[in-house]
Design an enzyme around this catalytic site. Structure first.
Site, mmCIF file in Angstrom:
data_model
loop_
_atom_site.group_PDB
_atom_site.id
_atom_site.type_symbol
_atom_site.label_atom_id
_atom_site.label_comp_id
_atom_site.label_asym_id
_atom_site.label_seq_id
_atom_site.Cartn_x
_atom_site.Cartn_y
_atom_site.Cartn_z
ATOM 1 N N ASP A 56 22.073 21.946 2.513
ATOM 2 C CA ASP A 56 20.965 22.507 3.294
ATOM 3 C C ASP A 56 21.345 23.975 3.404
ATOM 4 O O ASP A 56 22.204 24.344 4.212
ATOM 5 C CB ASP A 56 20.891 21.868 4.680
ATOM 6 C CG ASP A 56 19.725 22.428 5.473
ATOM 7 O OD1 ASP A 56 19.437 23.639 5.340
ATOM 8 O OD2 ASP A 56 19.095 21.678 6.233
ATOM 9 N N HIS A 57 20.749 24.815 2.558
ATOM 10 C CA HIS A 57 21.307 26.162 2.431
ATOM 11 C C HIS A 57 21.189 26.982 3.713
ATOM 12 O O HIS A 57 21.895 27.964 3.882
ATOM 13 C CB HIS A 57 20.719 26.903 1.217
ATOM 14 C CG HIS A 57 19.356 27.492 1.450
ATOM 15 N ND1 HIS A 57 18.221 26.749 1.408
ATOM 16 C CD2 HIS A 57 18.956 28.765 1.721
ATOM 17 C CE1 HIS A 57 17.166 27.531 1.645
ATOM 18 N NE2 HIS A 57 17.589 28.763 1.832
ATOM 19 N N HIS A 110 15.847 22.265 7.137
ATOM 20 C CA HIS A 110 16.250 23.542 7.745
ATOM 21 C C HIS A 110 15.868 23.638 9.231
ATOM 22 O O HIS A 110 16.671 24.019 10.070
ATOM 23 C CB HIS A 110 15.590 24.725 7.025
ATOM 24 C CG HIS A 110 15.762 24.735 5.537
ATOM 25 N ND1 HIS A 110 16.853 24.195 4.909
ATOM 26 C CD2 HIS A 110 14.980 25.230 4.541
ATOM 27 C CE1 HIS A 110 16.723 24.348 3.592
ATOM 28 N NE2 HIS A 110 15.596 24.974 3.351
HETATM 29 C C1 BG6 Z 1 13.895 26.236 0.224
HETATM 30 C C2 BG6 Z 1 12.491 25.727 0.040
HETATM 31 O O1 BG6 Z 1 14.699 25.254 0.802
HETATM 32 O O2 BG6 Z 1 13.880 27.377 1.063
HETATM 33 C C3 BG6 Z 1 11.573 26.812 -0.461
HETATM 34 O O3 BG6 Z 1 12.497 24.649 -0.883
HETATM 35 C C4 BG6 Z 1 11.690 28.059 0.374
HETATM 36 O O4 BG6 Z 1 10.233 26.350 -0.492
HETATM 37 C C5 BG6 Z 1 13.140 28.457 0.538
HETATM 38 O O5 BG6 Z 1 10.965 29.092 -0.259
HETATM 39 C C6 BG6 Z 1 13.287 29.637 1.481
HETATM 40 O O6 BG6 Z 1 14.630 29.981 1.605
HETATM 41 P P1 BG6 Z 1 15.061 31.307 2.369
HETATM 42 O O7 BG6 Z 1 16.539 31.273 2.358
HETATM 43 O O8 BG6 Z 1 14.455 32.445 1.625
HETATM 44 O O9 BG6 Z 1 14.466 31.183 3.758
#
Ligand code: BG6
Length: 522
Positions: free
Chosen positions: A212-213, A275
């Site tokens: 979950d980045h 997230h």
């Molecule tokens: C990803 C989603 O997990 O997060 C994408 O699958 C989204 O749809 C992206 O655009 C956004 O990541 P960040 O780090 O730019 O908020």
């Protein structure tokens, strides 16, 4: 050097240079030990834009071992050199740290490619030979991380082949095998449980890293630092003072070239299930007894278990699809006109929900979560909105411009914290009070720029460090919370349309206003 877990501390590396450094000092990141990362899904957006550049950035920061190897696996007629070129181009375009020829040469010397179909047993035999060769020639010592950046429908096939080929097992106590899984982890509780059973049958729980980045972002980790390192916030962090919590993840982009992934998934499954619920958990959880993976997860699981399902989907949830329009002065397509999207698609590109946390700390405090594409601007934040002061000894005209106090974690892009409170307007005869903001900006206080979330997470996989990876209990609790809403949406017609460049459909405003609250304008 710690042979048992196959990695050495950065202090080991520095020891001859700096004998005074205390080996328990944790201020600098550790360096990964000998290892290879095997990437499935090398042609996808995520691999090219995030994973490959992050690997380069780690190498550039000196956090990968000199013999590190990167193996690409795909159904392409490529030689090692062709894959190296793909990696090179993605790194040149997306790396965070400067491009340095010597770093690249070192990394490129460990790049290999295995051509084959994900479902072809012979291809896994060829992968086995390649990693064995790397163990010999680059000293990767049997430490292999399999990174599955592939459509979820392919997980079972790859996992089964990793098992039957023997690739999933290290066969030695001194080496490790790990698997990295990108979301979505299922599309509801039942499919998530099925996936977990499948993964569990191939890898032991300690070897499974679900990405979950958001948890790799510095500003997300900062929620725990701010809450539990300081004295002045925690006394206010409860239902006595907090009126509501608003968690917003707004993107200005549409779905771009990701129709294949996004259609049928939607905002709720794509980002709220993971997230935003993680942000809720970190904001609402109790203090963990330590920051070990088990202790932090235990608190997150407690709070997610206390989230009650919305009593009325109509009143407490809203969904929408972006309509064609203008954004930043440029005409943009509506979701239903995007390439690869059916004109009858019912996938939502915006979702908002109200959740409640049934604990003494949070009883009666609504948590509003919203996420969407093609909104006013790119911003992710967690806002704690406080109650009104019980009494205001001012003329009503003097406090017209005073709203609720707020404490806001600005997760991105303008990373920092805002505290909003009322202050006297200078040069007025009466005590005029107006909202002001006090801002902490990461860039002003710290010299280092924050690493990309993927750098931290890939390094943690190679180090075998689990605190920033959700466990299956968290994933399953997320589905338990959201399944009833998703089921209801499934039965209903199409989502409402909302204007591109705005802040979502009317029902999202109605949802919050029904409670006497309003969305913060981030
Ligand atoms: C990803 C989603 O997990 O997060 C994408 O699958 C989204 O749809 C992206 O655009 C956004 O990541 P960040 O780090 O730019 O908020």
């Amino acid at each position: 050097m710690n042979l048992a877990d196959g990695h050495y501390n950065e202090t080991d590396h520095l020891a001859p240079l700096n004998p005074l450094r205390d080996p328990r000092d944790q201020r600098l990141p550790r360096i990964a030990g000998p290892s290879a990362l095997i990437l499935f899904g090398v042609t996808g957006d995520l691999s090219r834009k995030k994973v490959m550049p992050a690997i380069y950035d780690l190498a550039n920061r000196g956090l990968l071992p000199p013999g590190f190897a990167l193996v690409g696996f795909a159904r392409r007629d490529w030689a090692d050199q062709d894959f190296a070129e793909i990696v090179h181009d993605s790194v040149r375009e997306h790396c965070r740290t400067p491009f340095r020829e010597d770093t690249w040469r070192q990394l490129a010397s460990g790049i290999r490619f295995v051509a084959g179909d994900l479902a072809d047993a012979a291809a896994y035999e060829s992968l086995k030979r390649t990693v064995a060769e790397l163990d010999e020639t680059r000293g990767t010592q049997g430490n292999h991380a399999f990174y599955l950046s592939i459509p979820p429908g392919m997980f079972p096939t790859v996992l089964e082949h990793l098992k039957s080929s023997g690739l999933a097992e290290s066969g030695s106590p001194n080496s490790w095998r790990r698997v990295v899984i990108e979301k979505p982890f299922g599309r509801d509780l039942a499919s998530a449980q099925k996936l977990n059973r499948l993964v569990d049958a191939v890898f032991p729980p300690g070897s499974v890293f679900r990405i979950d980045h958001y948890l790799g972002k510095e500003t997300v980790q900062n929620i725990l630092a701010v809450r539990f390192a300081n004295m002045m916030f925690e006394p206010l962090w409860n239902a006595n003072y907090v009126r509501n919590v608003q968690i917003t993840m707004a993107e200005d982009i549409g779905i771009g070239g990701r129709a294949g992934y996004y259609d049928g998934i939607g905002a709720m499954r794509d980002v709220i299930q993971n997230h935003l619920l993680q942000l809720l958990a970190l904001t609402a959880m109790e203090e963990p007894i330590s920051f070990s993976a088990d202790d932090v997860r235990a608190e997150k699981v407690k709070v997610l278990s206390a989230v009650t399902r919305p009593t009325s989907v109509e009143k407490h949830a809203s969904r929408g699809q972006y309509a064609a329009g203008w954004q930043g002065g440029i005409p943009v397509k509506g979701f239903l006109e995007e390439d690869g999207i059916s004109p009858h698609s019912r996938t939502e590109t915006f979702a908002a929900i109200r959740l409640d946390v049934a604990t003494r700390r949070w009883a009666g405090v609504p948590f509003y979560l919203r996420a969407g594409k093609r909104l006013g601007r790119r911003v992710t934040e967690v806002a704690i909105v406080f109650k009104n002061a019980p009494h205001l000894p001012f003329d009503s005209s003097s406090v017209q411009e005073l709203s609720n106090n707020a404490f806001v974690f600005r997760i991105q892009p303008d990373e920092g914290i805002t505290v909003r409170f009322g202050s006297k307007v200078p040069n007025t005869s009466s005590l005029q009070v107006r909202d002001v903001n006090m801002d902490f900006q990461y860039g002003d206080s710290f010299v280092d720029t924050s690493p990309e979330a993927y750098e931290r997470l890939i390094l943690d996989v190679l180090l075998g460090d689990p605190p920033l990876f959700p466990r299956h209990e968290e994933v399953e609790l997320g589905w338990k919370i959201l399944d009833p809403i998703l089921d209801r949406w499934e039965e209903e017609g199409s989502p409402e349309q909302y204007a591109s460049g705005g802040w979502g459909p009317p029902s999202a405003y109605e949802m919050i206003e029904r409670d006497g609250n309003t969305w913060r304008r981030p």
